[in-house]
Design an enzyme around this catalytic site. Sequence first.
Site, PDB file in Angstrom:
ATOM      1  N   PHE A  61      31.679 -16.090   5.485  1.00 54.62           N
ATOM      2  CA  PHE A  61      30.635 -15.940   4.670  1.00 54.62           C
ATOM      3  C   PHE A  61      30.578 -14.411   4.223  1.00 54.62           C
ATOM      4  CE2 PHE A  61      27.575 -19.736   5.219  1.00 54.62           C
ATOM      5  CZ  PHE A  61      28.547 -20.647   4.591  1.00 54.62           C
ATOM      6  N   ASP A 302      37.876 -23.371   7.474  1.00 56.54           N
ATOM      7  CA  ASP A 302      38.206 -22.046   7.450  1.00 56.54           C
ATOM      8  C   ASP A 302      38.092 -21.612   6.274  1.00 56.54           C
ATOM      9  OD1 ASP A 302      39.329 -19.500   8.018  1.00 56.54           O
ATOM     10  OD2 ASP A 302      41.624 -20.243   8.485  1.00 56.54           O
ATOM     11  N   HIS A 306      37.735 -15.210  -1.557  1.00 56.04           N
ATOM     12  CA  HIS A 306      38.166 -13.974  -2.055  1.00 56.04           C
ATOM     13  C   HIS A 306      37.960 -13.984  -3.586  1.00 56.04           C
ATOM     14  CE1 HIS A 306      40.214 -12.460   1.650  1.00 56.04           C
ATOM     15  NE2 HIS A 306      40.979 -13.762   1.867  1.00 56.04           N
TER      16      HIS A 306
END
Length: 428
Positions: A61, A302, A306
């Site tokens: 996070f 996972d 970005h």
Amino acid sequence: MLIKNGNVVMVEDGKIRKMDVLIDKGIIVEISPEINRSDVEVIDIEGKFLIPGLIDMHVHFRDPGYTHKEDIHSGSNAALAGGFTGVLMMPNTDPPPDNATVIYYWKEKSKSIPLNILFSGCITKNRAGKELSKFYELKEAGAVAITDDGNWVADGAVFRHAMEYAAALDLLVITHPEEPTIANRGVINEGYWSTVLGLRGIPKAAENIAIYRDIEIAKMTGAKLHVAHLSTAEGVRLVAAAKKLGLKVTAEVTPHHLVLTDEALAGYDTNLKVNPPLREAEEQKALLKGLLEGVIDVIATDHAPHASYEKNVEFNDAPFGIEGLETAFPVLYTELVLKKKITLEKLLLKMTVNPAKILQLPKQGDIKKGNYANLTVIDPKLTLKVSEELLVGKSKNNPFLGRTLTGWPVMTVYQGIVAYQRLLKGVQ
Ligand SMILES: [Zn+2]
């Protein structure tokens, strides 16, 4: 609240039945073929699946430190939109949770969010692999696992001591298995495609050697080891052998490793740059087999957001990681369930019951009388094209952009409260 006419998936008994589910004060109080009440809110979900809220034991996070990528609020919105009611946050933040302060910050910031947010602490200070962090303090503060995810603890003595302390404190250790000198700054799987594309390869040996060492140390210490994001056939074999010996070893695989191979990298799409890298079809087959045979316990996303300006650079310079929470279920439903590679009940075992068991979450993970009403409604007919507009998280680095997927979460209920509802133009 009364949820009527859902096709209720009771995961542990492996059956789907048309049922009504009555919820009172956040708890499931009755499950019957027909319940009629006029004094409570009634939601009719005819034709849809009612599944236990999904639990993702591997999410990033990015908060604190990298909140331009994601923060606890945006990450939670993405989780709820993906049908998740529980997540375990990984510790590669800045500062990282190598002491209780960051855990308290997380606790405070997530207090009012209708999602079961669980915390991991670091194995080593600053995730640098040298000095152990304060496990007791982390556990007291509320960490349910320790990991240096993103880094493997390369120093064997440090890892051994970590496992000894973790065993004494009954703390789960999550390993990111990648021997760094063998991975040697590679960017994709070492094989045919790394040669064709002229990209530096990460050999499967980097992962296999790390898993082998970690399992040997689990054997020495008796600690609980959870192997994150398996990507190799040999990794599956090693975990199977550890289980056969009766070791407390569990493992996870990501949706992208189950449905994509390194061939997809032919276009140099940085939204497919992940760590561990996507491997060949042979490895993928072994991962699916491991999942079906119970060697791999859990599917975890996972989720690694970005910003687009960070991913829109040359392949070698782009960061590893993809956004995964929002599309995990429809990807797996479309690619595995509808193609009859796995049943819905078995898929959910890996996304609800098993992560709840590994993380020791009581009254969660399945639809049962007395459990928390953490529930997700799936519309098995809803087909949507993945677009940046559709995604609610802060980052849009999703490898399935442009793909049409079926079986989307349309409502997420957390402890009896509707925490998310998919509102679609032209649909209902
Ligand atoms: Zn990792």
